[in-house]
Design a protein around this motif. Structure first.
Motif, PDB file in Angstrom:
ATOM      1  N   TYR A 163       0.833  -1.210   0.000  1.00 30.12           N
ATOM      2  CA  TYR A 163       0.000   0.000   0.000  1.00 30.12           C
ATOM      3  C   TYR A 163       0.863   1.254   0.000  1.00 30.12           C
ATOM      4  O   TYR A 163       0.604   2.209  -0.747  1.00 30.12           O
ATOM      5  CB  TYR A 163      -0.915  -0.010   1.220  1.00 30.12           C
ATOM      6  CG  TYR A 163      -1.710   1.266   1.393  1.00 30.12           C
ATOM      7  CD1 TYR A 163      -2.829   1.517   0.602  1.00 30.12           C
ATOM      8  CD2 TYR A 163      -1.315   2.220   2.338  1.00 30.12           C
ATOM      9  CE1 TYR A 163      -3.556   2.691   0.748  1.00 30.12           C
ATOM     10  CE2 TYR A 163      -2.037   3.398   2.493  1.00 30.12           C
ATOM     11  CZ  TYR A 163      -3.150   3.630   1.695  1.00 30.12           C
ATOM     12  OH  TYR A 163      -3.856   4.797   1.839  1.00 30.12           O
ATOM     13  N   ARG A 164       1.914   1.263   0.843  1.00 29.73           N
ATOM     14  CA  ARG A 164       2.779   2.435   0.916  1.00 29.73           C
ATOM     15  C   ARG A 164       3.525   2.662  -0.380  1.00 29.73           C
ATOM     16  O   ARG A 164       3.635   3.791  -0.874  1.00 29.73           O
ATOM     17  CB  ARG A 164       3.769   2.269   2.076  1.00 29.73           C
ATOM     18  CG  ARG A 164       3.135   2.243   3.451  1.00 29.73           C
ATOM     19  CD  ARG A 164       2.493   3.572   3.767  1.00 29.73           C
ATOM     20  NE  ARG A 164       3.480   4.652   3.842  1.00 29.73           N
ATOM     21  CZ  ARG A 164       3.199   5.937   3.907  1.00 29.73           C
ATOM     22  NH1 ARG A 164       1.930   6.319   3.898  1.00 29.73           N
ATOM     23  NH2 ARG A 164       4.164   6.829   3.986  1.00 29.73           N
ATOM     24  N   VAL A 165       4.053   1.587  -0.967  1.00 27.47           N
ATOM     25  CA  VAL A 165       4.759   1.717  -2.242  1.00 27.47           C
ATOM     26  C   VAL A 165       3.821   2.214  -3.331  1.00 27.47           C
ATOM     27  O   VAL A 165       4.171   3.081  -4.138  1.00 27.47           O
ATOM     28  CB  VAL A 165       5.386   0.368  -2.634  1.00 27.47           C
ATOM     29  CG1 VAL A 165       5.949   0.420  -4.065  1.00 27.47           C
ATOM     30  CG2 VAL A 165       6.493  -0.019  -1.660  1.00 27.47           C
ATOM     31  N   GLY A 166       2.597   1.688  -3.341  1.00 22.47           N
ATOM     32  CA  GLY A 166       1.611   2.144  -4.326  1.00 22.47           C
ATOM     33  C   GLY A 166       1.285   3.605  -4.166  1.00 22.47           C
ATOM     34  O   GLY A 166       1.127   4.354  -5.160  1.00 22.47           O
ATOM     35  N   SER A 167       1.183   4.070  -2.914  1.00 25.12           N
ATOM     36  CA  SER A 167       0.892   5.491  -2.667  1.00 25.12           C
ATOM     37  C   SER A 167       2.009   6.386  -3.142  1.00 25.12           C
ATOM     38  O   SER A 167       1.783   7.443  -3.744  1.00 25.12           O
ATOM     39  CB  SER A 167       0.657   5.705  -1.154  1.00 25.12           C
ATOM     40  OG  SER A 167      -0.423   4.949  -0.683  1.00 25.12           O
ATOM     41  N   ILE A 168       3.256   5.966  -2.898  1.00 25.44           N
ATOM     42  CA  ILE A 168       4.420   6.774  -3.333  1.00 25.44           C
ATOM     43  C   ILE A 168       4.484   6.832  -4.847  1.00 25.44           C
ATOM     44  O   ILE A 168       4.693   7.905  -5.444  1.00 25.44           O
ATOM     45  CB  ILE A 168       5.708   6.154  -2.748  1.00 25.44           C
ATOM     46  CG1 ILE A 168       5.724   6.300  -1.249  1.00 25.44           C
ATOM     47  CG2 ILE A 168       6.931   6.831  -3.388  1.00 25.44           C
ATOM     48  CD1 ILE A 168       6.876   5.583  -0.570  1.00 25.44           C
ATOM     49  N   LEU A 169       4.271   5.701  -5.506  1.00 23.54           N
ATOM     50  CA  LEU A 169       4.296   5.696  -6.976  1.00 23.54           C
ATOM     51  C   LEU A 169       3.182   6.548  -7.552  1.00 23.54           C
ATOM     52  O   LEU A 169       3.364   7.212  -8.592  1.00 23.54           O
ATOM     53  CB  LEU A 169       4.185   4.254  -7.488  1.00 23.54           C
ATOM     54  CG  LEU A 169       5.375   3.338  -7.177  1.00 23.54           C
ATOM     55  CD1 LEU A 169       5.092   1.923  -7.663  1.00 23.54           C
ATOM     56  CD2 LEU A 169       6.650   3.876  -7.849  1.00 23.54           C
TER      57      LEU A 169
END
Length: 269
Positions: A260-266
């Motif tokens: 979820y965090r990686v998706g938000s940053i991308l």
């Protein structure tokens, strides 16, 4: 060792010719691994198709196989030759339970009896159609079959003819020593018949077949007769299983957060 995806005609004949088989099952996280011997004539195991077998599970003092199959479905059946041609066969199955109170129980028994009657018509003892104390039918959907040599299994030698009450080592009618082969016991039949006639079989099942040694829910009819809430007991068992798998649950949660965090940053980029 040879590995097969299903049973051939030869392997099916081998199964039906054996006097006994062994069942093996285990809980997902409990300490016990259960192995039970079964007499072929008393359990009436039958090969229903190249990838399906079933047998009649009669009331006993434990209920491990039923509990384990309910929990995870893992079931292994083993057969072995006691004759001059050695062979060990294992059926790795996905098991399911058809209890005596289930609508499909009578049909499951009739299907087994039909196969056993056909075998008896070809050669063998007469197939019985009534099984007092039958608490369930265990169905195994086979996903793997293995065979191995079996040279470590002893042979059962047929000795001299002798009266039924002759002791091993006595002299038989033809002068040779009596060597015992397999002989069916009628103790179980007589004991269960007495329980049924006295009307105490439900109480026996309630006291002995409600839970496994590891505390897993077993025979539903026995638990229901004991006044239990099946839903609550099953939820509790599921919660216990999840607790034992807490490491996997935590890792899965952390991975989900990470994704979820990686998706938000991308997305922000």
């Amino acid at each position: 060792m040879k590995i097969y995806d299903s049973l051939s005609d030869d392997l099916t004949r081998f199964i039906h010719a054996q006097p006994l088989f062994l069942t093996a099952s285990a809980p997902t996280h409990g300490a016990h691994v259960n192995v039970s011997p079964k007499g072929m004539s008393s359990s009436h195991l039958a090969v229903l198709s190249p990838n399906r077998v079933s047998y009649i599970d009669r009331t006993g003092s434990g209920c491990e196989t039923v509990a384990h199959v309910y929990e995870n479905g893992r079931l292994t059946l083993m057969f072995m030759s006691f004759g001059p041609s050695p062979r060990i066969m294992r059926l790795f199955c996905r098991g399911r339970v058809v209890e005596h109170a289930d609508p499909g129980f009578r049909a499951a028994v009739d299907e087994i009896v039909a196969v056993r009657s056909r075998i008896a018509g070809e050669a063998g003892p007469e197939a019985r159609s009534v099984f007092q104390g039958a608490r369930a039918v265990i169905v195994g959907d086979i996903w793997r079959v293995t065979t191995s040599c079996g040279f470590a299994v002893p042979m059962v030698r047929l000795g001299a003819t002798a009266p039924a009450d002759a002791a091993e080592g006595d002299e038989g009618a033809d002068g040779g020593a009596v060597v015992r082969a397999f002989q069916e016991r009628d103790v179980l039949d007589r004991y269960i018949k007495g329980q049924v006639e006295k009307g105490i079989m439900p109480r026996y099942q309630r006291d002995n077949n409600s839970y496994s040694l590891d505390g897993l829910p077993a025979l539903k009819a026995a638990r229901r007769d004991g006044g239990e809430s099946l839903l609550w007991a099953d939820v509790r068992a599921r919660a216990t299983r999840l607790w034992h798998e807490k490491v996997a649950v935590c890792v899965g949660f952390l991975l989900a957060v990470l994704v979820y965090r990686v998706g938000s940053i991308l997305h922000l980029l």
